[in-house]
Design an enzyme around this catalytic site. Structure first.
Site, PDB file in Angstrom:
ATOM      1  CB  ILE A  32      39.306  54.752  41.795  1.00  0.00           C
ATOM      2  CG1 ILE A  32      37.832  54.765  41.378  1.00  0.00           C
ATOM      3  CG2 ILE A  32      39.432  54.829  43.323  1.00  0.00           C
ATOM      4  CD1 ILE A  32      36.983  53.656  41.967  1.00  0.00           C
ATOM      5  CG  ASP A  80      51.424  41.120  35.804  1.00  0.00           C
ATOM      6  OD1 ASP A  80      50.684  41.105  36.815  1.00  0.00           O
ATOM      7  OD2 ASP A  80      51.161  40.507  34.750  1.00  0.00           O
ATOM      8  CE  LYS A 140      56.074  37.974  52.059  1.00  0.00           C
ATOM      9  NZ  LYS A 140      56.413  37.438  53.404  1.00  0.00           N
ATOM     10  CB  SER A 175      38.017  45.865  48.912  1.00  0.00           C
ATOM     11  OG  SER A 175      37.346  44.646  48.833  1.00  0.00           O
ATOM     12  CE  LYS A 193      37.800  44.237  43.911  1.00  0.00           C
ATOM     13  NZ  LYS A 193      39.074  44.883  43.648  1.00  0.00           N
ATOM     14  CB  ILE A 222      33.234  55.521  41.625  1.00  0.00           C
ATOM     15  CG1 ILE A 222      33.367  55.027  43.075  1.00  0.00           C
ATOM     16  CG2 ILE A 222      33.966  56.859  41.435  1.00  0.00           C
ATOM     17  CD1 ILE A 222      32.753  55.915  44.137  1.00  0.00           C
TER      18      ILE A 222
END
Ligand code: COA
Length: 317
Positions: A32, A80, A140, A175, A193, A222
């Protein structure tokens, strides 16, 4: 390998829409997210994608770059999202090499099917860490750049007219819809989520005054994604399709188009929202996945475990 444009972008958008814009995307080698980035690159953006797997991430970056001759797409592996330092270094490198970060897609996620009984504390934590902390860490690491871009591309609030430089200062969190109605064997993902959605809403409120918009895209089923293959066993495919309001699966292009909508001028007054791109799938109570040999509630009542669960390999609880 060049992918035909029609696979990842509709004809509604004009070329050059994102010229001189830079997108930073976690999980960018995934099915995606790579389509989202490919669409932005096609429309003029340069991009930096990050992921854990070095080869996969670098190969995906090269592949995405074929969407537009002259584009710059950096693939940074061994990142990561659970490690803030990894992300900070990647974001700084992106801004240094490409000049800015105007758009962020927080797309990295972890998922597998397991019942609560089968989930070890560490298994639950792994998904929360990747999804929720990973999204927070992404935010952040990129916020200073997003704020800078938001300021540079500010909409004049008196007129209000779009900036002549186009849009900037936007983040999308990827999400899901799993937590709206809840789904068996997905408690860890549902909790994660829900956390991501809440984070995005907070960003919209706290950073809107600084010119940053934040939204969630919630993809439904999807086609040709790892997630769907896991959630929709092939023996249940036909009956599942019948239960879908639009009678089809979504495509990565549907998600990429939604991304372009939110990142271009069309999305300038849209923030703090969840854009569900699912063909109304989650509203169908009959549309629950995990059928076949994972039939609800038969599997739970049988006392049999969900197959292929690896939990408890290391931790005892
Ligand atoms: N069912 C139940 N528990 C599982 C599991 C499964 N299928 N796969 C892993 N776990 C558990 C492990 O057993 C471990 O718990 P333990 O220490 O109690 O044994 C814990 O989860 C962490 O596993 P590990 O493999 O060390 O974690 P990781 O950080 O390498 O991987 C995951 C994270 C588990 C989310 C892994 O599925 C992953 O990397 N996913 C990324 C790709 C992905 O899921 N994409 C989906 C997009 S929809």
């Amino acid at each position: 390998m060049p992918v035909p444009k029609s696979d990842y972008l509709s004809d509604s958008w004009r070329d050059g829409l994102f010229t001189n814009k830079v997108v930073f995307c976690t999980g960018g080698a995934g099915t995606i997210c790579s389509a989202q980035v490919r669409a932005l690159v096609h429309l003029g953006a340069d991009a930096c994608i990050v992921g854990r797997n070095v080869e996969k991430t670098e190969a995906a970056a090269k592949d995405i770059a074929t969407a537009r001759p002259g584009s710059k797409v950096i693939g940074i592996g061994a990142v990561d999202v659970r490690k803030p330092d990894d992300l900070q270094k990647a974001a700084d490198r992106c801004a240094k090499e490409l000049g800015a970060i105007d758009f962020v897609i927080a797309g990295a996620a972890g998922n597998f099917l397991a019942s609560i009984n089968q989930l070890s504390v560490n298994a639950f934590k792994s998904v929360i860490d990747i999804d929720v902390l990973g999204s927070f860490n992404t935010l952040k690491a990129t916020l200073p750049y997003l704020i800078e871009s938001g300021k540079k591309h500010a909409v004049d609030s008196k007129s209000p007219k779009p900036s002549p430089l186009g849009p900037g200062g936007r983040i999308i969190f990827v999400s899901a819809t799993i937590h709206y109605r809840t789904m068996p064997f997905q408690s860890h993902v549902a909790v994660a989520k829900a956390g991501i959605d809440a984070l995005s809403h907070s960003v919209a409120i706290e950073f809107g005054p600084l010119g940053v918009t934040s939204n969630v895209i919630a993809p439904g089923p999807i086609g040709q994604t790892e997630g769907l293959e896991r959630l929709l066993p092939s023996d249940t495919f036909e009956s599942y399709m019948k239960s879908q309001p639009l009678g089809r699966l979504g495509t990565v292009r549907d998600i990429a188009d939604a991304t372009v909508y939110l990142f271009s001028d069309t999305g300038s007054y849209v923030t703090g929202q969840v854009l569900v791109v699912d063909g109304a799938s989650w509203r169908m109570s009959a549309g629950s996945t995990t059928g076949g040999n994972l039939s609800y509630p038969d599997l739970l009542l049988s006392g049999q475990p969900v197959p292929n669960v690896k939990t408890g390999r290391r931790s005892k609880i």
